[in-house]
Design an enzyme around this catalytic site. Structure first.
Site, PDB file in Angstrom:
ATOM      1  N   SER A  36       3.151  -5.078   6.775  1.00 22.60           N
ATOM      2  CA  SER A  36       2.598  -4.976   5.705  1.00 22.60           C
ATOM      3  C   SER A  36       3.756  -5.059   4.446  1.00 22.60           C
ATOM      4  O   SER A  36       4.725  -4.464   4.379  1.00 22.60           O
ATOM      5  CB  SER A  36       1.861  -3.273   5.482  1.00 22.60           C
ATOM      6  OG  SER A  36       3.097  -2.400   5.714  1.00 22.60           O
ATOM      7  N   HIS A  83       0.741  -1.161   0.014  1.00 19.57           N
ATOM      8  CA  HIS A  83      -0.006   0.083  -0.064  1.00 19.57           C
ATOM      9  C   HIS A  83       0.809   1.281   0.117  1.00 19.57           C
ATOM     10  O   HIS A  83       2.149   1.232   0.312  1.00 19.57           O
ATOM     11  CB  HIS A  83      -0.879   0.117   1.164  1.00 19.57           C
ATOM     12  CG  HIS A  83      -0.142   0.205   2.575  1.00 19.57           C
ATOM     13  ND1 HIS A  83       0.242   1.262   3.054  1.00 19.57           N
ATOM     14  CD2 HIS A  83       0.234  -0.753   3.246  1.00 19.57           C
ATOM     15  CE1 HIS A  83       0.891   1.172   4.316  1.00 19.57           C
ATOM     16  NE2 HIS A  83       1.007   0.032   4.435  1.00 19.57           N
ATOM     17  N   ASP A 120      -1.200 -19.084  12.926  1.00 24.59           N
ATOM     18  CA  ASP A 120       0.039 -19.509  13.333  1.00 24.59           C
ATOM     19  C   ASP A 120       0.165 -19.235  14.927  1.00 24.59           C
ATOM     20  O   ASP A 120       0.045 -18.163  15.128  1.00 24.59           O
ATOM     21  CB  ASP A 120       1.136 -19.055  12.775  1.00 24.59           C
ATOM     22  CG  ASP A 120       2.706 -19.829  13.125  1.00 24.59           C
ATOM     23  OD1 ASP A 120       2.874 -19.581  13.994  1.00 24.59           O
ATOM     24  OD2 ASP A 120       3.057 -20.476  12.115  1.00 24.59           O
TER      25      ASP A 120
END
Length: 446
Positions: free
Chosen positions: A389, A247, A374
């Site tokens: 990210s 992003h 996880d």
């Protein structure tokens, strides 16, 4: 009219209405089918159509790069056609979707290409960005020598989020340069070239001499750089191009995507972790040194990440060599993995689940919904946190995308972006968790 006839007419009306609704929906779905489809050599893609829409193979038969199979359902009440497009050789061809086999309603270009291989990332990186010109982050008044308050910036029509590119046709270098130019010009009218939402505008303004310090100003707070921590998604060993974050980087004050003149990525280390909780995204806190460990140069800051050229090999212990990518039609719901750096500099592999995938005809964010499963990662971070990210998503040995945003109310979930969109942004494929909190650089009042 007796009730039986009335009921039959009502039934007939509802059948006709239902049939029309189904086909109206199909017409809408036709326009959701992309005008261009990519398939790797040896791969396939399915297209589902309701009768009376069919695919005409005449255009493809000239090139003969596809084998098209119509997998008809032999059911007595079958109303659909499922076509399998199976690639035969590299090339490009067109297919016509037709109504009743007579009237073309849409043309789809099909490209058969070599399967792209990339080196997956997962490493934490320091990100330094230099704005294009200087960015206006606030407007203020100035007390002039006459004792009155003046607002030249506001009066000239400048806005927060504008970038000042030039002053009197001189290209602005940084915040200090703006102050120097204003004090050279003093109280003469000046011409500003600014950039606002990709549009360049000219504004005129007269500096005011501040009573407080005797410096000429125009009532703006500006900034010329920013930095933070993110994650490398991939780099291409052939072209040396890289992608990260998934992003864009927006200015912390204006909220707008930053126009940049360049930047750098550097090696970074994670120093601590703030766990994510409901309503409060967590954060990876890291550090990097601006004068060393340069990895590459940033060339683009887009809504789908940062892109540029890398100058150093970035292998990890899980993938010594490049691995293939998967296009969106090859992505499936179920188990996958992400690569991310949670402690120091070591890349680790964590299990996730793809709980939802979108069919996207055009470049768009939020391609997939990802759930962290996880236990080790959940115990350390609580889920997806700021700084993760860009973490590449791996499924069946292929790179399928990158982590982009976290669900604020559920940090175990977030969004992923299809890798093909990042490839298009990077130029390799032609056709809000965000970074760690932006580290503040000084504002300059001018």
């Amino acid at each position: 009219m007796d009730s039986n006839k009335l009921n039959k007419r009502k039934l007939l009306f509802y059948i006709i209405l239902l049939t029309c609704s189904i086909y109206l929906l199909q017409i809408v779905n036709l326009y959701k089918i992309p005008s261009e489809v990519n398939i790797f050599e040896g791969g396939k893609k399915d297209i589902n159509l309701l009768l009376p829409f069919t695919i005409n193979n005449k255009l493809n038969s000239k090139n003969n790069i596809l084998r098209i199979e119509n997998n008809k359902n032999n059911s007595k009440f079958n109303t659909s056609n499922r076509y399998s497009l199976k690639s035969k050789k590299i090339g490009s061809t067109n297919l016509n979707i037709e109504l009743l086999g007579l009237f073309p309603v849409k043309t789809v270009q099909v490209n058969i290409m070599d399967r792209i291989k990339l080196q997956p990332g997962g490493q934490s990186i320091g990100v330094k960005l230099k704005t294009e010109g200087v960015l206006i982050v606030a407007l203020s008044d100035i007390k002039g020598k006459d004792g009155e308050n003046h607002t030249p910036g506001i009066e000239s029509g400048l806005k927060i989020g504008d970038s000042i590119l030039e002053i009197n046709d001189i290209k602005v270098k940084d915040s200090y340069h703006v102050i120097d130019l204003l004090n050279d010009i003093q109280d003469s009218k000046i011409k500003l070239k600014i950039k606002r939402n990709e549009e360049e505008l000219i504004k005129h303004i007269v500096p005011i001499k501040s009573k407080e310090d005797g410096i000429y100003r125009i009532g703006l707070w500006v900034r010329d750089k920013t930095a933070g921590i993110g994650t490398l998604t991939f780099y291409d060993k052939k072209t040396k191009k890289f992608a990260a974050l998934g992003h864009g980087i927006s200015d912390i004050d204006t909220g707008k995507l930053m126009n940049i003149s360049g930047g750098e990525i550097l090696e970074a280390s994670i120093s601590s972790i703030e766990q994510g909780t409901k309503g409060h995204p967590g954060e990876l806190k890291g550090m990097f040194f601006e004068s060393q460990n340069l990895l590459g140069n940033i060339e683009k800051n887009t809504s789908l990440g940062i892109y540029g050229t890398i100058n150093k090999e970035m292998n990890n212990s899980y993938y010594k060599d490049s691995i293939p990518i998967a296009l969106q039609h090859e992505v499936k719901k179920g188990k996958a993995y992400i690569l991310s750096t949670i402690g120091n500099k070591d890349v680790n592999k964590y299990e996730v689940e793809i709980v939802k995938k979108e069919t996207q005809a055009n470049i768009a964010p939020k391609s997939m919904t990802i759930k962290i499963t996880d236990k080790k990662l959940l115990s350390k971070t609580g889920g997806i946190v700021q700084g993760m990210s860009g973490s590449p998503i791996i499924q069946d040995g292929k790179i399928i995308g990158a982590i982009t945003h976290v669900f604020v109310n559920d940090p175990t979930k977030g969004y992923g972006l299809y890798i093909e969109w990042m490839l298009e942004e990077s130029g390799i494929l032609k056709n809000d968790i965000g970074m760690q909190k932006i580290r503040d650089f000084p504002y300059f009042f001018c």
